[in-house]
Every structure is written in C-alpha cells, then in structure tokens.
Design a protein around this motif. Sequence first.
Motif, PDB file in Angstrom:
ATOM      1  N   MET A  92       0.829  -1.209   0.000  1.00 39.67           N
ATOM      2  CA  MET A  92       0.000   0.000   0.000  1.00 39.67           C
ATOM      3  C   MET A  92       0.862   1.257   0.000  1.00 39.67           C
ATOM      4  N   HIS A  93       1.878   1.289   0.840  1.00 42.26           N
ATOM      5  CA  HIS A  93       2.754   2.460   0.908  1.00 42.26           C
ATOM      6  C   HIS A  93       3.461   2.691  -0.423  1.00 42.26           C
ATOM      7  N   ILE A  94       3.853   1.617  -1.081  1.00 39.08           N
ATOM      8  CA  ILE A  94       4.528   1.731  -2.375  1.00 39.08           C
ATOM      9  C   ILE A  94       3.562   2.294  -3.413  1.00 39.08           C
ATOM     10  N   ILE A  95       2.352   1.787  -3.441  1.00 39.43           N
ATOM     11  CA  ILE A  95       1.344   2.274  -4.394  1.00 39.43           C
ATOM     12  C   ILE A  95       1.088   3.763  -4.179  1.00 39.43           C
ATOM     13  N   GLU A  96       1.039   4.172  -2.935  1.00 29.49           N
ATOM     14  CA  GLU A  96       0.775   5.580  -2.628  1.00 29.49           C
ATOM     15  C   GLU A  96       1.929   6.507  -3.021  1.00 29.49           C
ATOM     16  N   SER A  97       3.056   5.947  -3.446  1.00 26.13           N
ATOM     17  CA  SER A  97       4.191   6.784  -3.874  1.00 26.13           C
ATOM     18  C   SER A  97       4.060   7.248  -5.326  1.00 26.13           C
ATOM     19  N   ALA A  98       3.061   6.754  -6.047  1.00 32.33           N
ATOM     20  CA  ALA A  98       2.884   7.134  -7.456  1.00 32.33           C
ATOM     21  C   ALA A  98       2.655   8.643  -7.558  1.00 32.33           C
ATOM     22  N   PRO A  99       3.170   9.274  -8.611  1.00 31.08           N
ATOM     23  CA  PRO A  99       3.127  10.736  -8.699  1.00 31.08           C
ATOM     24  C   PRO A  99       1.722  11.336  -8.744  1.00 31.08           C
ATOM     25  N   ASP A 100       0.763  10.638  -9.305  1.00 27.98           N
ATOM     26  CA  ASP A 100      -0.590  11.186  -9.398  1.00 27.98           C
ATOM     27  C   ASP A 100      -1.548  10.540  -8.409  1.00 27.98           C
ATOM     28  N   TRP A 101      -0.980  10.042  -7.298  1.00 25.75           N
ATOM     29  CA  TRP A 101      -1.826   9.429  -6.275  1.00 25.75           C
ATOM     30  C   TRP A 101      -2.744  10.467  -5.672  1.00 25.75           C
TER      31      TRP A 101
END
Length: 127
Positions: A92-101
């Motif tokens: 989850m933390h990794i996914i939330e690092s996406a630039p357009d999160w």
Amino acid sequence: MKKIIDKCLNFIYFYKKTNKIFCMQYCIKQLIELGKFPTAGESVNDPNGQEHIEKVHSLIKEIRTPISNLEAIALATIFGEDGYFGLAQTLMHIIESAPDWPIKEIFKDSDNEWIRTLKHRARFIKN
C-alpha cells in the motif's frame, strides 16, 4: 555509461492491452506474474509457502519508489484477502508513492479490503 546501463537492466518494456508501450520495474513485473497474494493460512499449509513469502518479500524490497502510475495500477491487482504477513501494508505504501496518487482507476475493485483502505486513506489527500 555503466550506471545508465545498470539502471536500464532493472526495467522491462512490454505492451499493455491498449498496445501502448510503457516501462515497468522488472521486480514489479515478477510480482504481478506471481499473482494475487494467497492468504496466510494457505501459505502456512503449502509446503512451498515459506519460499513464496520470501520471494514476494524480496521482490517488494527491490522496488524503487516513487513508482509510476501504471506500476501502481498493476500492483493494486495483486492484493489478496488478508495482510499476507504485513506485505499488503508495505505494498500500500509503495502504491501511494505514485506521482498522481490517488489514482481513481485503482478504486474500481471495491470488493478488496486493501483497495477500500487505499480509497479511504486517499480521502485525506488534496489535489
């Protein structure tokens, strides 16, 4: 030059259904190929369960953040039914690092507890 080549070797290019080419970290591609996380119970009862957990953990540790939006969308497809020994939380933390999160496309699978949690957490982000 060697540094650039080494960096490129950690990524793989492939076609999506839309015939668009995009770049994805090789470790993310491998995680997606492994499929959805099994439940902890399934892993404990599987003779190869420990090996699978270690493989998933190792691949997650290799991910370089921030990840791309497309990588986040792809990773969101592998959540299982439980926390899979804490690896779902890390993912989850990794996914939330996406630039357009937050990425609305991820929230389509509202049956998954982890996607619902991501959606709930995304409410607090101002765009």
